[in-house]
Design an enzyme around this catalytic site. Structure first.
Site, short mmCIF file in Angstrom:
data_model
loop_
_atom_site.label_atom_id
_atom_site.label_comp_id
_atom_site.label_asym_id
_atom_site.label_seq_id
_atom_site.Cartn_x
_atom_site.Cartn_y
_atom_site.Cartn_z
N LEU A 35 0.83 -1.21 0.00
CA LEU A 35 0.00 0.00 0.00
C LEU A 35 0.86 1.26 0.00
CD1 LEU A 35 -2.90 -1.13 2.39
CD2 LEU A 35 -2.90 -1.06 -0.11
N PHE A 77 2.83 -8.51 -9.90
CA PHE A 77 2.55 -7.19 -10.45
C PHE A 77 3.24 -6.07 -9.68
CE2 PHE A 77 -1.28 -9.62 -11.61
CZ PHE A 77 -1.54 -9.22 -12.91
N THR A 120 7.11 -4.86 -18.84
CA THR A 120 6.66 -3.78 -19.71
C THR A 120 7.43 -3.77 -21.03
OG1 THR A 120 6.74 -1.36 -19.90
CG2 THR A 120 8.29 -2.33 -18.38
N ASP A 121 6.80 -3.20 -22.06
CA ASP A 121 7.51 -3.04 -23.34
C ASP A 121 8.63 -2.01 -23.24
OD1 ASP A 121 5.93 -0.75 -23.14
OD2 ASP A 121 4.95 -1.00 -25.09
N GLU A 122 8.64 -1.22 -22.16
CA GLU A 122 9.65 -0.16 -22.05
C GLU A 122 11.06 -0.72 -21.90
OE1 GLU A 122 8.78 3.04 -19.44
OE2 GLU A 122 6.65 2.99 -19.89
N TYR A 147 13.00 3.77 -14.16
CA TYR A 147 11.91 2.78 -14.08
C TYR A 147 12.16 1.61 -15.02
CZ TYR A 147 7.53 0.52 -15.40
OH TYR A 147 6.59 -0.42 -15.72
N LYS A 151 12.95 -2.47 -14.34
CA LYS A 151 12.09 -3.56 -14.84
C LYS A 151 12.93 -4.51 -15.70
CE LYS A 151 8.28 -4.13 -14.44
NZ LYS A 151 7.49 -4.84 -13.37
N LYS A 186 -1.11 8.93 -13.81
CA LYS A 186 -0.85 8.43 -15.16
C LYS A 186 -1.61 9.28 -16.19
CE LYS A 186 1.82 4.93 -13.84
NZ LYS A 186 1.45 4.51 -12.52
N ARG A 190 -5.06 11.28 -15.46
CA ARG A 190 -4.75 12.67 -15.12
C ARG A 190 -5.55 13.64 -15.98
NH1 ARG A 190 0.81 16.29 -15.65
NH2 ARG A 190 0.16 17.84 -14.11
N GLY A 272 14.48 12.43 -21.19
CA GLY A 272 14.70 11.12 -21.81
C GLY A 272 13.44 10.48 -22.36
P1 NAD Z 1 0.57 0.59 -9.83
O1 NAD Z 1 1.63 1.59 -9.49
O2 NAD Z 1 -0.81 1.05 -10.09
O3 NAD Z 1 0.48 -0.52 -8.67
C1 NAD Z 1 1.60 -1.05 -8.05
C2 NAD Z 1 1.14 -1.77 -6.78
O4 NAD Z 1 2.30 -2.38 -6.19
C3 NAD Z 1 0.55 -0.84 -5.72
O5 NAD Z 1 -0.62 -1.39 -5.17
C4 NAD Z 1 1.65 -0.73 -4.68
O6 NAD Z 1 1.16 -0.48 -3.35
C5 NAD Z 1 2.30 -2.10 -4.79
N1 NAD Z 1 3.71 -2.10 -4.34
C6 NAD Z 1 4.68 -1.21 -4.67
N2 NAD Z 1 5.82 -1.53 -4.03
C7 NAD Z 1 5.57 -2.64 -3.30
C8 NAD Z 1 6.36 -3.44 -2.44
N3 NAD Z 1 7.64 -3.17 -2.21
N4 NAD Z 1 5.78 -4.52 -1.86
C9 NAD Z 1 4.46 -4.81 -2.09
N5 NAD Z 1 3.67 -4.07 -2.88
C10 NAD Z 1 4.21 -3.00 -3.48
O7 NAD Z 1 1.16 -0.22 -11.07
P2 NAD Z 1 0.41 -0.86 -12.33
O8 NAD Z 1 0.24 0.16 -13.37
O9 NAD Z 1 -0.76 -1.63 -11.83
O10 NAD Z 1 1.53 -1.88 -12.83
C11 NAD Z 1 1.56 -3.22 -12.37
C12 NAD Z 1 2.69 -3.96 -13.07
O11 NAD Z 1 2.48 -3.93 -14.47
C13 NAD Z 1 4.07 -3.36 -12.84
O12 NAD Z 1 4.99 -4.40 -12.70
C14 NAD Z 1 4.33 -2.57 -14.11
O13 NAD Z 1 5.72 -2.47 -14.37
C15 NAD Z 1 3.63 -3.43 -15.13
N6 NAD Z 1 3.15 -2.77 -16.34
C16 NAD Z 1 2.33 -1.67 -16.25
C17 NAD Z 1 1.83 -1.09 -17.41
C18 NAD Z 1 0.88 0.09 -17.36
O14 NAD Z 1 0.51 0.62 -18.40
N7 NAD Z 1 0.45 0.54 -16.19
C19 NAD Z 1 2.19 -1.61 -18.64
C20 NAD Z 1 3.04 -2.73 -18.71
C21 NAD Z 1 3.50 -3.29 -17.55
O1 TDX Z 2 0.46 14.66 -17.90
C1 TDX Z 2 1.01 13.93 -18.73
N1 TDX Z 2 1.16 14.35 -20.01
C2 TDX Z 2 1.75 13.59 -20.98
O2 TDX Z 2 1.87 14.04 -22.14
C3 TDX Z 2 1.50 12.60 -18.38
C4 TDX Z 2 1.36 12.09 -16.97
C5 TDX Z 2 2.07 11.85 -19.38
N2 TDX Z 2 2.21 12.32 -20.63
C6 TDX Z 2 2.78 11.46 -21.68
C7 TDX Z 2 4.05 10.71 -21.34
C8 TDX Z 2 3.92 9.46 -22.19
O3 TDX Z 2 4.35 9.72 -23.52
O4 TDX Z 2 1.79 10.43 -21.91
C9 TDX Z 2 2.42 9.17 -22.21
C10 TDX Z 2 1.98 8.14 -21.17
O5 TDX Z 2 2.54 8.52 -19.92
P1 TDX Z 2 2.38 7.62 -18.61
O6 TDX Z 2 0.94 7.41 -18.31
O7 TDX Z 2 3.25 8.22 -17.55
O8 TDX Z 2 2.92 6.21 -19.11
P2 TDX Z 2 4.34 5.71 -19.67
O9 TDX Z 2 5.46 6.54 -19.21
O10 TDX Z 2 4.17 5.48 -21.15
O11 TDX Z 2 4.45 4.28 -18.90
C11 TDX Z 2 3.27 3.46 -18.73
O12 TDX Z 2 3.27 2.40 -19.63
C12 TDX Z 2 4.26 1.42 -19.48
C13 TDX Z 2 3.22 2.93 -17.30
O13 TDX Z 2 3.22 4.00 -16.39
C14 TDX Z 2 4.36 1.99 -17.03
O14 TDX Z 2 4.24 1.42 -15.74
C15 TDX Z 2 4.33 0.89 -18.07
O15 TDX Z 2 5.47 0.09 -17.94
#
Ligand code: NAD
Ligand code: TDX
Length: 337
Positions: A35, A77, A120-122, A147, A151, A186, A190, A272
């Site tokens: 949390l 996750f 992630t694809d990143e 980040y 990963k 995100k 946002r 970056g």
């Molecule tokens: P998120 O930030 O919404 O959730 C992360 C969760 O992990 C939170 O509930 C947090 O409390 C918990 N957490 C963080 N550190 C912890 C720790 N040390 N021990 C236990 N719990 C912990 O993230 P998300 O967007 O749901 O991403 C989940 C996974 O998917 C991540 O591994 C991320 O790299 C991957 N991923 C995300 C996206 C995306 O678009 N969001 C895309 C590809 C991969």
């Molecule tokens: O206010 C904003 N304005 C904006 O232009 C924010 C918050 C982001 N952006 C841009 C940055 C990126 O090009 O939007 C795109 C998406 O940004 P994020 O939501 O921060 O995602 P990104 O950095 O692409 O990473 C996400 O996808 C891959 C997740 O956060 C990662 O956890 C996942 O691995």
């Protein structure tokens, strides 16, 4: 099946738990989540009496050992997940994403528990806008941010534990997810919550960066396809052919709110900032028969807007802190190009 879901109070993890309990009534789910600011237990309110929730850290070796000893499968996750935060304070990313994954791998190795690693694809870096290639399972790793480098590090630990210790692991690298329960830091949530508040959306740099969007439920169905039918030791890329530049996404949101298409601000770019991500998910589709169920991004986005409109109590408390953090990170409005 007894499943330990790490990060189950986060965006994708919570959606995974909800989908699993809806579609697999026999699954016994334990959530391990520390949390952080990104975790929200309320996301699991509707299933609170059907899961075991453990408030703890994935880097806590003793706790993880105990929990893993009681399950057949771990789906990992939990992570620090936001690129912007990794630029202002990288340490939690190393601690959780690298050390935390190490801790889980040691436990699944000890108890021979099936392990699926969410990535992630990143990890593959970025592509030029006009590059005809997309990322595949054999694209070399080339991460850009703290980040994505943590990963990538965690993915490499999984590969090494699989080869050296015979850990029964799979890895998936997914593109950008959208849907309910995503933290308001995100991009999409946002801008939706800005628009609900009557504030102009904020685009980094020129708004030309491309992300490959997938609905979170499609991501999680792919994770189940890999758990059910994936080959041990294999990496699968998850993507739904959803490439769009950020400006196009903002303009769809503006249309959804009945606002003019130029009613947004350009703000300071991310250091970056990766230009483009694009996934080729042929392996997942041909080998495991997965197909996305959300075909129209505009419809999925409209449903997501509706979710944020109807669930203001879920995000409202976090909104002010997020905007304060962005301001503290030096975000400022740029002149219109
Ligand atoms: P998120 O930030 O919404 O959730 C992360 C969760 O992990 C939170 O509930 C947090 O409390 C918990 N957490 C963080 N550190 C912890 C720790 N040390 N021990 C236990 N719990 C912990 O993230 P998300 O967007 O749901 O991403 C989940 C996974 O998917 C991540 O591994 C991320 O790299 C991957 N991923 C995300 C996206 C995306 O678009 N969001 C895309 C590809 C991969
Ligand atoms: O206010 C904003 N304005 C904006 O232009 C924010 C918050 C982001 N952006 C841009 C940055 C990126 O090009 O939007 C795109 C998406 O940004 P994020 O939501 O921060 O995602 P990104 O950095 O692409 O990473 C996400 O996808 C891959 C997740 O956060 C990662 O956890 C996942 O691995």
């Amino acid at each position: 099946m007894r499943v330990l879901v790490t990060g189950g109070a986060g965006f994708i993890g919570a959606n995974f738990v909800l989908q699993t309990l809806a579609e697999r009534p026999d699954a016994q789910v334990t959530v391990l989540d520390s949390l952080t600011y990104a975790g929200n237990r309320e996301s699991l309110d509707s299933v609170a009496d059907r899961i075991d929730f453990v408030h703890g850290d994935i880097a806590d070796l003793d706790l993880v050992d105990e929990l893993v000893s009681g399950v057949d499968t771990v789906v990992h996750f939990a992570a620090e997940s936001h690129n912007d935060n990794s630029l202002s304070d990288p340490w939690p990313f190393v601690q959780t994403n690298v050390i935390g994954t190490f801790s889980l791998l040691q436990a699944v190795r000890r108890y021979d528990v099936r392990y699926h690693h969410i990535s992630t694809d990143e990890v593959y870096g970025d592509l030029e806008l006009d590059d005809p290639e997309r990322f595949t399972e054999s694209t070399p790793y080339n991460p850009s941010s703290p980040y994505s480098s943590t990963k990538a590090s965690s993915d490499l630990l999984v590969r090494a534990w699989t080869r050296s210790f015979g850990v029964r692991a799979t890895i998936s690298n997914c593109s950008n997810n959208y849907g309910p329960f995503q933290h308001v830091e995100k991009f999409i949530p946002r801008q939706i919550t800005n628009l609900i508040d009557g504030v102009r959306p904020r685009l980094y740099g020129s708004g030309t960066n491309v992300r490959d969007w997938i609905h979170v439920d499609d991501h999680n169905r792919a994770v189940w396809a890999i758990l059910d039918r994936g080959r041990i030791g294999q990496t699968y890329l998850i993507g739904a052919d959803g490439e769009l530049d950020n400006r196009a996404v903002v303009q769809m949101l503006l249309a959804e709110f009945g606002r003019e298409s130029d009613d947004f601000d350009f703000v300071t770019d991310r250091a970056g900032h990766d230009l483009r991500y694009a996934i080729d998910s042929t392996l997942l589709r041909t080998e495991l028969g997965w197909e996305p169920q959300f075909h129209d991004f505009r419809d999925g986005l409209a449903a997501t807007v509706q979710w944020y409109r109807e669930n203001e109590s879920w995000w409202r408390r976090r909104k002010e802190a997020v905007e304060h953090a962005y301001a503290a990170q030096g975000e400022r409005t740029l002149p219109q190009p």
